[in-house]
Design an enzyme around this catalytic site. Structure first.
Site, short mmCIF file in Angstrom:
data_model
loop_
_atom_site.label_atom_id
_atom_site.label_comp_id
_atom_site.label_asym_id
_atom_site.label_seq_id
_atom_site.Cartn_x
_atom_site.Cartn_y
_atom_site.Cartn_z
CE1 TYR A 72 7.59 0.60 -3.75
CE2 TYR A 72 5.68 1.99 -3.41
CZ TYR A 72 6.81 1.39 -2.93
OH TYR A 72 7.18 1.56 -1.62
CD GLU A 114 -1.76 -2.16 1.93
OE1 GLU A 114 -0.77 -2.22 2.69
OE2 GLU A 114 -2.50 -3.14 1.70
C1 LIG Z 1 10.36 6.11 -1.89
C2 LIG Z 1 11.82 5.84 -1.53
C3 LIG Z 1 11.90 4.50 -0.79
C4 LIG Z 1 12.64 5.79 -2.81
O1 LIG Z 1 13.99 5.55 -2.45
P1 LIG Z 1 15.22 5.99 -3.38
O2 LIG Z 1 16.40 5.21 -2.98
O3 LIG Z 1 15.31 7.46 -3.40
O4 LIG Z 1 14.71 5.48 -4.79
P2 LIG Z 1 15.63 5.11 -6.01
O5 LIG Z 1 16.79 6.04 -6.07
O6 LIG Z 1 15.88 3.65 -6.02
O7 LIG Z 1 14.59 5.46 -7.12
C5 LIG Z 1 14.83 5.29 -8.34
C6 LIG Z 1 15.40 6.61 -8.86
O8 LIG Z 1 16.84 6.52 -8.83
C7 LIG Z 1 17.35 6.44 -10.17
N1 LIG Z 1 18.38 5.43 -10.16
C8 LIG Z 1 18.24 4.11 -10.34
N2 LIG Z 1 19.42 3.49 -10.28
C9 LIG Z 1 20.34 4.47 -10.05
C10 LIG Z 1 21.74 4.47 -9.89
N3 LIG Z 1 22.47 3.36 -9.99
N4 LIG Z 1 22.35 5.64 -9.61
C11 LIG Z 1 21.64 6.77 -9.54
N5 LIG Z 1 20.31 6.82 -9.71
C12 LIG Z 1 19.67 5.69 -9.97
C13 LIG Z 1 16.17 6.08 -10.98
O9 LIG Z 1 16.29 6.51 -12.31
C14 LIG Z 1 15.06 6.83 -10.26
O10 LIG Z 1 15.16 8.18 -10.61
P3 LIG Z 1 14.12 9.29 -10.22
O11 LIG Z 1 14.78 10.03 -9.09
O12 LIG Z 1 13.97 10.12 -11.42
O13 LIG Z 1 12.86 8.61 -9.77
C15 LIG Z 1 12.42 6.97 -0.67
O14 LIG Z 1 12.17 8.19 -1.32
C16 LIG Z 1 11.86 7.01 0.73
O15 LIG Z 1 12.35 6.31 1.61
N6 LIG Z 1 10.84 7.87 0.96
C17 LIG Z 1 10.25 8.04 2.28
C18 LIG Z 1 9.58 6.79 2.71
C19 LIG Z 1 8.57 6.29 1.69
O16 LIG Z 1 7.80 7.06 1.12
N7 LIG Z 1 8.57 4.96 1.51
C20 LIG Z 1 7.63 4.30 0.63
C21 LIG Z 1 6.36 4.08 1.35
S1 LIG Z 1 5.23 3.11 0.39
#
Ligand SMILES: CC(C)(COP(=O)(O)OP(=O)(O)OC[C@H]1O[C@@H](n2cnc3c(N)ncnc32)[C@H](O)[C@@H]1OP(=O)(O)O)[C@@H](O)C(=O)NCCC(=O)NCCS
Length: 157
Positions: free
Chosen positions: A123, A111
């Protein structure tokens, strides 16, 4: 070479009691409505699949997954706010998909807040589809709640 490949390796390891203070601190910084330390302790006691993502024993993120017959349910996935945008969430999702498949799960469920556009996009990019809505699922503000989008990913054997 990806950004991650230039750094010391990141490691997923079991979330043990010793990680709970650091996890709860990060959780408070990452969410407007964080889980408490007790919520994580309860998850460990319940035997949920809980892991921390670390680099040189520094906490970068964590996940909590509940396994039930045939399916896995992602309860929490968080990346430290200072570490976001490096692909760490995608890395954790990839690992938990592999783990869930190995446990025999045929689908992965989660969710997410309607307003959490960034998480929903991540996702969706991974292949999750929105399959339903839970009305007023999350607390938002005093006397206000927010809907959750239910998302699911079929897991190929
Ligand atoms: C949502 C959350 C978990 C995402 O975590 P994140 O580590 O920032 O996500 P990622 O970096 O894996 O996301 C993919 C992004 O990284 C980029 N990416 C993927 N591989 C990469 C790499 N090797 N190097 C750099 N960037 C990369 C993707 O292109 C994507 O880009 P975007 O910024 O344009 O979306 C994080 O923002 C978070 O913890 N938020 C607060 C809690 C939350 O909302 N959790 C989810 C509840 S359901």
């Amino acid at each position: 070479m990806s950004a991650l490949a230039q750094l010391p390796p990141v490691e997923l390891q079991s979330m043990t009691e010793t990680w709970l203070d650091a996890v709860a601190r990060t959780e408070k910084r990452a969410y407007t409505h964080p889980w408490s330390r007790g919520n994580f302790a309860d998850s460990l006691r319940a035997g949920y699949h809980a892991q921390v993502l670390t680099q040189d024993e520094t906490l970068l993120g964590y996940l909590v997954l509940m396994l039930s017959p045939g399916e896995a349910h992602l309860l929490n996935i968080t990346v430290d706010p200072d570490q976001q945008g490096r692909g760490l969430a995608l890395h954790m999702i990839g690992e938990l998909v592999r783990w869930s498949q190995a446990q025999g799960a045929q689908s992965l469920w989660l969710e997410v807040r309607v307003s959490n556009v960034r998480a929903r996009q991540i996702y969706e990019r991974y292949g999750f589809k929105a399959v339903g809505l839970r009305r007023n699922y999350y607390p938002l503000a005093p006397f206000k709640r927010e809907d959750a989008v239910v998302m699911s990913l079929p897991l190929m054997p």
